[in-house]
Write a protein that holds these residues in place. Sequence first.
Motif, PDB file in Angstrom:
ATOM      1  N   UNK A 129      51.393  87.713  82.293  1.00 22.16           N
ATOM      2  CA  UNK A 129      51.196  86.125  82.535  1.00 22.16           C
ATOM      3  C   UNK A 129      50.687  85.719  83.838  1.00 22.16           C
ATOM      4  N   UNK A 130      50.675  86.314  84.819  1.00 16.69           N
ATOM      5  CA  UNK A 130      50.337  85.965  86.042  1.00 16.69           C
ATOM      6  C   UNK A 130      49.187  86.940  86.841  1.00 16.69           C
ATOM      7  N   UNK A 131      47.968  86.786  86.100  1.00 17.49           N
ATOM      8  CA  UNK A 131      47.210  87.487  86.525  1.00 17.49           C
ATOM      9  C   UNK A 131      45.957  86.875  87.658  1.00 17.49           C
ATOM     10  N   UNK A 132      46.323  85.573  87.624  1.00 15.57           N
ATOM     11  CA  UNK A 132      45.039  84.683  88.655  1.00 15.57           C
ATOM     12  C   UNK A 132      45.343  84.816  90.075  1.00 15.57           C
ATOM     13  N   UNK A 133      44.398  84.623  90.777  1.00 12.38           N
ATOM     14  CA  UNK A 133      44.405  84.892  92.101  1.00 12.38           C
ATOM     15  C   UNK A 133      45.010  83.660  92.948  1.00 12.38           C
ATOM     16  N   UNK A 134      45.711  83.823  94.062  1.00 17.05           N
ATOM     17  CA  UNK A 134      46.361  82.679  94.639  1.00 17.05           C
ATOM     18  C   UNK A 134      46.242  82.881  96.120  1.00 17.05           C
ATOM     19  N   UNK A 135      46.451  82.023  96.905  1.00 16.67           N
ATOM     20  CA  UNK A 135      46.358  81.941  98.588  1.00 16.67           C
ATOM     21  C   UNK A 135      47.633  82.594  98.860  1.00 16.67           C
ATOM     22  N   UNK A 166      49.812  83.292 102.401  1.00 21.04           N
ATOM     23  CA  UNK A 166      49.989  83.082 103.940  1.00 21.04           C
ATOM     24  C   UNK A 166      51.106  84.060 104.393  1.00 21.04           C
ATOM     25  N   UNK A 167      50.663  84.892 105.040  1.00 17.14           N
ATOM     26  CA  UNK A 167      51.695  85.796 105.504  1.00 17.14           C
ATOM     27  C   UNK A 167      51.492  85.945 107.077  1.00 17.14           C
ATOM     28  N   UNK A 168      52.544  85.193 107.934  1.00 17.44           N
ATOM     29  CA  UNK A 168      52.715  85.028 109.194  1.00 17.44           C
ATOM     30  C   UNK A 168      51.454  84.369 109.486  1.00 17.44           C
ATOM     31  N   UNK A 169      50.391  84.721 110.227  1.00 19.97           N
ATOM     32  CA  UNK A 169      49.170  84.108 110.589  1.00 19.97           C
ATOM     33  C   UNK A 169      47.886  84.116 109.678  1.00 19.97           C
ATOM     34  N   UNK A 170      47.891  85.092 108.862  1.00 24.10           N
ATOM     35  CA  UNK A 170      46.964  85.486 108.139  1.00 24.10           C
ATOM     36  C   UNK A 170      46.859  84.966 106.711  1.00 24.10           C
ATOM     37  N   UNK A 171      45.500  84.371 106.199  1.00 20.26           N
ATOM     38  CA  UNK A 171      45.534  83.481 104.847  1.00 20.26           C
ATOM     39  C   UNK A 171      45.003  84.663 104.122  1.00 20.26           C
ATOM     40  N   UNK A 172      45.267  84.864 102.779  1.00 20.17           N
ATOM     41  CA  UNK A 172      44.604  85.785 101.789  1.00 20.17           C
ATOM     42  C   UNK A 172      44.577  85.739 100.498  1.00 20.17           C
ATOM     43  N   UNK A 173      43.439  85.878  99.952  1.00 25.24           N
ATOM     44  CA  UNK A 173      43.502  85.726  98.543  1.00 25.24           C
ATOM     45  C   UNK A 173      43.858  86.874  97.618  1.00 25.24           C
ATOM     46  N   UNK A 174      45.088  86.991  96.980  1.00 23.57           N
ATOM     47  CA  UNK A 174      45.762  87.969  96.365  1.00 23.57           C
ATOM     48  C   UNK A 174      45.950  87.798  94.765  1.00 23.57           C
ATOM     49  N   UNK A 175      46.040  88.631  94.028  1.00 28.87           N
ATOM     50  CA  UNK A 175      46.242  88.313  92.618  1.00 28.87           C
ATOM     51  C   UNK A 175      47.783  88.323  92.760  1.00 28.87           C
ATOM     52  N   UNK A 176      48.412  87.475  91.764  1.00 29.46           N
ATOM     53  CA  UNK A 176      49.753  87.087  91.545  1.00 29.46           C
ATOM     54  C   UNK A 176      50.193  88.660  90.965  1.00 29.46           C
ATOM     55  N   UNK A 177      49.464  89.149  90.141  1.00 30.56           N
ATOM     56  CA  UNK A 177      49.994  90.746  89.525  1.00 30.56           C
ATOM     57  C   UNK A 177      49.870  91.747  90.635  1.00 30.56           C
ATOM     58  N   UNK A 178      49.156  91.887  91.399  1.00 34.98           N
ATOM     59  CA  UNK A 178      49.438  92.684  92.652  1.00 34.98           C
ATOM     60  C   UNK A 178      50.675  92.602  93.276  1.00 34.98           C
ATOM     61  N   UNK A 179      50.564  91.076  93.852  1.00 33.62           N
ATOM     62  CA  UNK A 179      51.640  90.691  94.691  1.00 33.62           C
ATOM     63  C   UNK A 179      53.274  90.987  94.043  1.00 33.62           C
TER      64      UNK A 179
END
Length: 98
Positions: A21-27, A29-42
């Motif tokens: 149910x959570x396949x969309x990508x979100x931003x 923030x890990x420490x000082x870096x921002x990245x778009x990762x899919x909720x599914x992968x995370x």
Amino acid sequence: MSFKTIFIICATVLITVILMQNQDEVLFKILWKEMYVSKLAMMLSLTFIGFIIGLILGRPKSKPEQKQIPLEIENTENVITNTENKSSLSDEDRDYIS
């Protein structure tokens, strides 16, 4: 089936439903870096890490080796050696069985 098996099956089904149910990508923030990762992968990676930690913490602890202490009987006169009645039953037991 044991409780453990039923729990593992239910947890697996629940995790699969939540991940699908959570396949969309979100931003993220890990420490000082921002990245778009899919909720599914995370969520899948965090579930896997939690599973590994659970395996490590849930494994049985190894028992330390025990030293063999020799058993010495000093007074052998007090040892009872009644071998003839060891395997026989008492009269009460025979009456109870029959």
